[in-house]
Design a protein around this motif. Structure first.
Motif, PDB file in Angstrom:
ATOM      1  N   VAL B 134       0.844  -1.206   0.000  1.00 38.52           N
ATOM      2  CA  VAL B 134       0.000   0.000   0.000  1.00 38.52           C
ATOM      3  C   VAL B 134       0.875   1.250   0.000  1.00 38.52           C
ATOM      4  N   LEU B 135       1.907   1.247   0.823  1.00 40.07           N
ATOM      5  CA  LEU B 135       2.782   2.428   0.873  1.00 40.07           C
ATOM      6  C   LEU B 135       3.507   2.623  -0.458  1.00 40.07           C
ATOM      7  N   MET B 136       3.866   1.507  -1.098  1.00 38.22           N
ATOM      8  CA  MET B 136       4.528   1.619  -2.422  1.00 38.22           C
ATOM      9  C   MET B 136       3.573   2.228  -3.446  1.00 38.22           C
ATOM     10  N   LYS B 137       2.327   1.750  -3.433  1.00 34.68           N
ATOM     11  CA  LYS B 137       1.347   2.265  -4.402  1.00 34.68           C
ATOM     12  C   LYS B 137       1.057   3.744  -4.123  1.00 34.68           C
ATOM     13  N   LEU B 138       0.925   4.070  -2.848  1.00 34.83           N
ATOM     14  CA  LEU B 138       0.662   5.477  -2.497  1.00 34.83           C
ATOM     15  C   LEU B 138       1.853   6.354  -2.846  1.00 34.83           C
ATOM     16  N   ASN B 139       3.047   5.793  -2.662  1.00 34.66           N
ATOM     17  CA  ASN B 139       4.253   6.559  -2.996  1.00 34.66           C
ATOM     18  C   ASN B 139       4.305   6.864  -4.498  1.00 34.66           C
ATOM     19  N   SER B 140       3.828   5.884  -5.293  1.00 35.53           N
ATOM     20  CA  SER B 140       3.891   6.082  -6.750  1.00 35.53           C
ATOM     21  C   SER B 140       2.950   7.194  -7.209  1.00 35.53           C
ATOM     22  N   VAL B 141       1.927   7.504  -6.412  1.00 34.95           N
ATOM     23  CA  VAL B 141       1.057   8.631  -6.782  1.00 34.95           C
ATOM     24  C   VAL B 141       1.358   9.867  -5.924  1.00 34.95           C
ATOM     25  N   GLY B 142       2.402   9.776  -5.135  1.00 33.15           N
ATOM     26  CA  GLY B 142       2.859  10.933  -4.354  1.00 33.15           C
ATOM     27  C   GLY B 142       2.071  11.194  -3.090  1.00 33.15           C
ATOM     28  N   LEU B 143       1.340  10.193  -2.597  1.00 37.21           N
ATOM     29  CA  LEU B 143       0.487  10.444  -1.426  1.00 37.21           C
ATOM     30  C   LEU B 143       0.789   9.492  -0.259  1.00 37.21           C
ATOM     31  N   ARG B 144       2.039   9.052  -0.169  1.00 34.33           N
ATOM     32  CA  ARG B 144       2.391   8.156   0.944  1.00 34.33           C
ATOM     33  C   ARG B 144       2.142   8.841   2.282  1.00 34.33           C
ATOM     34  N   GLY B 145       2.393  10.146   2.306  1.00 35.99           N
ATOM     35  CA  GLY B 145       2.234  10.895   3.548  1.00 35.99           C
ATOM     36  C   GLY B 145       0.791  11.080   3.978  1.00 35.99           C
ATOM     37  N   ALA B 146      -0.155  10.724   3.074  1.00 37.90           N
ATOM     38  CA  ALA B 146      -1.571  10.972   3.394  1.00 37.90           C
ATOM     39  C   ALA B 146      -2.301   9.686   3.781  1.00 37.90           C
ATOM     40  N   TYR B 147      -1.553   8.615   4.097  1.00 38.22           N
ATOM     41  CA  TYR B 147      -2.222   7.322   4.249  1.00 38.22           C
ATOM     42  C   TYR B 147      -3.163   7.250   5.441  1.00 38.22           C
ATOM     43  N   ARG B 148      -2.979   8.154   6.408  1.00 36.34           N
ATOM     44  CA  ARG B 148      -3.867   8.107   7.583  1.00 36.34           C
ATOM     45  C   ARG B 148      -5.163   8.908   7.359  1.00 36.34           C
ATOM     46  N   LEU B 149      -5.193   9.735   6.322  1.00 47.17           N
ATOM     47  CA  LEU B 149      -6.359  10.627   6.131  1.00 47.17           C
ATOM     48  C   LEU B 149      -7.610   9.848   5.716  1.00 47.17           C
ATOM     49  N   MET B 150      -8.753  10.462   5.976  1.00 52.95           N
ATOM     50  CA  MET B 150     -10.019   9.890   5.513  1.00 52.95           C
ATOM     51  C   MET B 150     -10.392  10.569   4.188  1.00 52.95           C
ATOM     52  N   PRO B 151     -11.205   9.918   3.345  1.00 53.55           N
ATOM     53  CA  PRO B 151     -11.548  10.514   2.050  1.00 53.55           C
ATOM     54  C   PRO B 151     -12.113  11.934   2.134  1.00 53.55           C
ATOM     55  N   ASN B 152     -12.869  12.242   3.211  1.00 55.72           N
ATOM     56  CA  ASN B 152     -13.435  13.597   3.294  1.00 55.72           C
ATOM     57  C   ASN B 152     -12.387  14.660   3.632  1.00 55.72           C
ATOM     58  N   GLU B 153     -11.165  14.222   3.910  1.00 57.42           N
ATOM     59  CA  GLU B 153     -10.092  15.188   4.183  1.00 57.42           C
ATOM     60  C   GLU B 153      -9.230  15.431   2.943  1.00 57.42           C
ATOM     61  N   LEU B 154      -9.598  14.803   1.827  1.00 57.36           N
ATOM     62  CA  LEU B 154      -8.779  14.919   0.610  1.00 57.36           C
ATOM     63  C   LEU B 154      -9.385  15.937  -0.355  1.00 57.36           C
ATOM     64  N   SER B 155      -8.541  16.592  -1.131  1.00 57.02           N
ATOM     65  CA  SER B 155      -9.041  17.441  -2.218  1.00 57.02           C
ATOM     66  C   SER B 155      -9.456  16.519  -3.367  1.00 57.02           C
ATOM     67  N   GLY B 156     -10.150  17.094  -4.358  1.00 60.74           N
ATOM     68  CA  GLY B 156     -10.607  16.289  -5.499  1.00 60.74           C
ATOM     69  C   GLY B 156      -9.456  15.585  -6.204  1.00 60.74           C
ATOM     70  N   GLY B 157      -8.371  16.320  -6.409  1.00 63.00           N
ATOM     71  CA  GLY B 157      -7.204  15.759  -7.096  1.00 63.00           C
ATOM     72  C   GLY B 157      -6.560  14.643  -6.290  1.00 63.00           C
ATOM     73  N   MET B 158      -6.466  14.868  -4.968  1.00 59.31           N
ATOM     74  CA  MET B 158      -5.860  13.843  -4.102  1.00 59.31           C
ATOM     75  C   MET B 158      -6.725  12.585  -4.091  1.00 59.31           C
ATOM     76  N   ALA B 159      -8.056  12.795  -4.059  1.00 63.64           N
ATOM     77  CA  ALA B 159      -8.969  11.634  -4.035  1.00 63.64           C
ATOM     78  C   ALA B 159      -8.772  10.788  -5.288  1.00 63.64           C
ATOM     79  N   ARG B 160      -8.578  11.453  -6.426  1.00 65.81           N
ATOM     80  CA  ARG B 160      -8.393  10.694  -7.662  1.00 65.81           C
ATOM     81  C   ARG B 160      -7.051   9.967  -7.678  1.00 65.81           C
TER      82      ARG B 160
END
Lengths: 259, 279
Positions: B134-160
């Protein structure tokens, strides 16, 4: 004239199509229930959301309904010198009728509407489609645990409603109006039959739990995926559940208590 | 129409992962697709473009087996999608991903759990391995640091981007992107453009991008299909499409208000209607 008949016919076809979809949905859900038992953590989570979070409104309502029954019952029974039977009147009213029915109505309003809104929003935000595209069956993953949670929660909540209601009657009858403590409980113990009264009440609440969960989840799953659609579906859940509970209550009562 | 003939006569691209043949799909009395042919070549980024309401998203749902065509066939990696059993369809779907316009993140799960979702559902991997993946996949989209966030805390771009990480969790052979750039700010759009191109190349995948955004899409697409009024009206490389003589293709590519797709919704004669109202 033709248009009017056409519209009536179309409405009829739409109605029966919807009923057919609802039954197919129920069959699919029932078939998914065994698999959902394997996802035990999801079931526990839903028992919390559907059951535990409904407890407050059930307990508070049960207490007040029991207290009102105590007051009204005492005023009626005292005219006949039968106030010692207050506990029997309160308990039988609750266990046979008011427990399952009022708890069912409250459950439909509290948990049923929440289930419809949740599933409807999941549909409108493409979460259910997303699951399907991830090769995960949403009926098995999302619907079945909620259905099972509703089915398990409802009889427990109805039992809780009745138990707290009897306590409410006790507070009024014994605490407020001065009835004898021992007579209250001994009358209740001797006149309330486990199989004839309690078990039949439990069966009623299981049937209501099934029907409410089915209606709530189907309305959410079958909703038009817009904000208006979800709003309408939530309203339909409460209205249809209430009508189904009252209608089924009459049928079940006729079957169970017809002597 | 000219472009349709142009398309039919054109040599089909190299080996196709998706083959659509003589496919017709209707919604009620409205024909969405009228006997269309379409090929999605392996390992390439193919864009599906066209005016609103032409059924681009519907096409993705048909390819994904969520809808069935009224006639014709859709083959994905050799399987006729509409004839597959549910079990076989789910087996196929494990090898294809779809990025929805809304992201379709599960709102009751955190970013980490969303990306872990397909891994937990379809594999028996231990949690430590899932955590690393999961961390590898998140890292590949540049969002490893956001793994603890909930979807309602993400911007539209981050959610995608999180949805994209979830889509690639099982290393699919193909990803279908439904309007990935819609409603994005220029930075998010740039990030998504880069990610689609990068993931397609590095993971050796096939990509289908449904989009209205001509500039972004032409910059990453190897091939473009233009759909209009239930037909394929244009097909080719971005350069071929830009040079197309088809009026329908040119109206879309240049964003002309009037043309084969009229500015006015069909209505009775204005003068007659006004006169009728006045009378």
């Amino acid at each position: 004239m033709n248009t009017w008949i056409q519209q009536l016919g179309q409405a009829g076809i739409r109605f029966f199509q919807r009923v057919g979809r609802a039954f197919l949905f129920l069959i699919k859900v029932l078939m998914s229930v065994p698999a959902s038992l394997l996802r035990f953590n999801l079931l526990v989570q839903q028992l919390y959301y559907v059951g535990v979070l409904s407890m407050l409104i059930i307990v508070v309502s049960g207490l007040f309904v029991g207290m009102v029954l105590g007051l009204q019952g005492y005023n009626t029974l005292v005219d006949f010198g039968a106030e010692e039977s207050l506990s029997v009147m309160v308990a039988l009213s609750l266990v046979r009728e008011l427990g399952p029915v009022v708890a069912g109505l409250l459950f439909a309003g509290r948990a049923g509407s929440a289930l419809t809104a949740e599933i409807g929003l999941m549909k409108s935000t493409e979460q259910l489609s997303g699951m399907e595209m991830m090769a995960v069956d949403p009926v098995s993953r999302v619907i079945a645990p909620r259905f099972l949670a509703g089915l398990i929660s409802m009889p427990l909540l109805a039992a809780m409603f009745s138990a707290v209601g009897v306590l409410g009657g006790y507070f009024v009858g014994v605490g407020l109006l001065g009835l004898d403590d021992g007579a209250f409980w001994s009358q209740l113990q001797s006149k309330v039959d486990f199989q004839g009264d309690i078990l039949n009440g439990v069966i009623k609440s299981i049937v209501f739990g099934l029907v409410i969960s089915w209606i709530a989840l189907f309305e959410g799953y079958d909703t038009v995926p817009t904000s208006e659609g979800v709003g309408r579906a939530t309203t339909r859940t409460v209205v249809h559940s209430a009508l189904a509970i009252l209608g089924l209550d009459f049928i079940l009562t006729a079957l169970m208590f017809d002597e | 129409m000219t472009a349709g003939i142009e398309y039919k006569n054109r040599e089909q691209p190299e080996r196709s992962l998706v083959k659509v043949r003589q496919m017709t799909f209707r919604r009620g009395s409205r024909t969405i697709f009228d006997e269309i042919d379409l090929d999605i070549p392996v390992g390439k980024v193919t864009a599906i473009m066209g005016p609103s309401g032409t059924g681009k998203t519907t096409l993705l749902r048909l390819i994904g087996g969520q809808l069935r065509p009224d006639s014709g066939t859709i083959h994905v990696d050799g399987d006729n999608v509409s004839e597959l059993s549910r079990r076989s369809l789910f087996k196929l779907r494990k090898r294809m991903g779809m990025l929805f316009q809304s992201g379709a993140l599960l709102t009751d799960l955190s970013v980490f759990d969303n990306v872990a979702f397909p891994l937990r559902e379809h594999t028996d991997l231990p949690e430590t391995i899932i955590h690393h993946l999961v961390l590898m996949k998140l890292n590949s989209v540049g969002l490893r640091g956001a793994y603890r966030l909930m979807p309602n805390e993400l911007s539209g771009g981050m959610a995608r981007r999180v949805a994209l990480a979830r889509t690639i969790a099982l290393d699919p052979m193909m990803i279908m992107y439904d309007e990935p750039f819609a409603g994005q700010d220029p930075i998010s759009m740039g990030v998504l453009v880069k990610l689609i191109k990068l993931l397609n190349a590095t993971l050796d995948m096939t990509s289908i991008v449904v989009s209205h955004d001509i500039h972004e899409t032409t910059s990453i697409a190897d091939y473009i299909y233009i759909l209009s009024e239930g037909k394929v009206v244009g097909f080719g490389t971005p350069q071929e499409i830009e040079e197309s003589e088809s009026a329908q293709v040119q109206q879309f590519m240049q964003g002309l208000a009037d043309g084969p797709v009229p500015f006015h919704y069909p209505a009775p004669d204005f003068k007659t209607e006004l006169f009728g109202l006045g009378g």
